[in-house]
Design a protein around this motif. Sequence first.
Motif: not given
Length: 83
Positions: A64-73
């Motif tokens: 979840t953390t990495q996916l949200l960071n990837a989407i944000y980026d």
Amino acid sequence: MAMELTKKEIAELSAIVQQNVEAELQGDKLKRMQSFGKEDGTIDTNGVLAFALSEAKLYATMFTTQLLNAIYDAQHGSEEKKS
């Protein structure tokens, strides 16, 4: 202005994040499993279940953390680079 991602792009990011998280979790998996074992090195049914639940929680948190960071980026990365 933030870029909008399509469902296909989010699915692609999700697949990449899934592979990254699974690879990252493989590294210390045995060590984490051993922490649920007995002193003699064996692991009983309760230990296996506890390990599985712990791994699921760890995976879900990391994914979840990495996916949200990837989407944000993906949405804001080009804006931040302009600054």
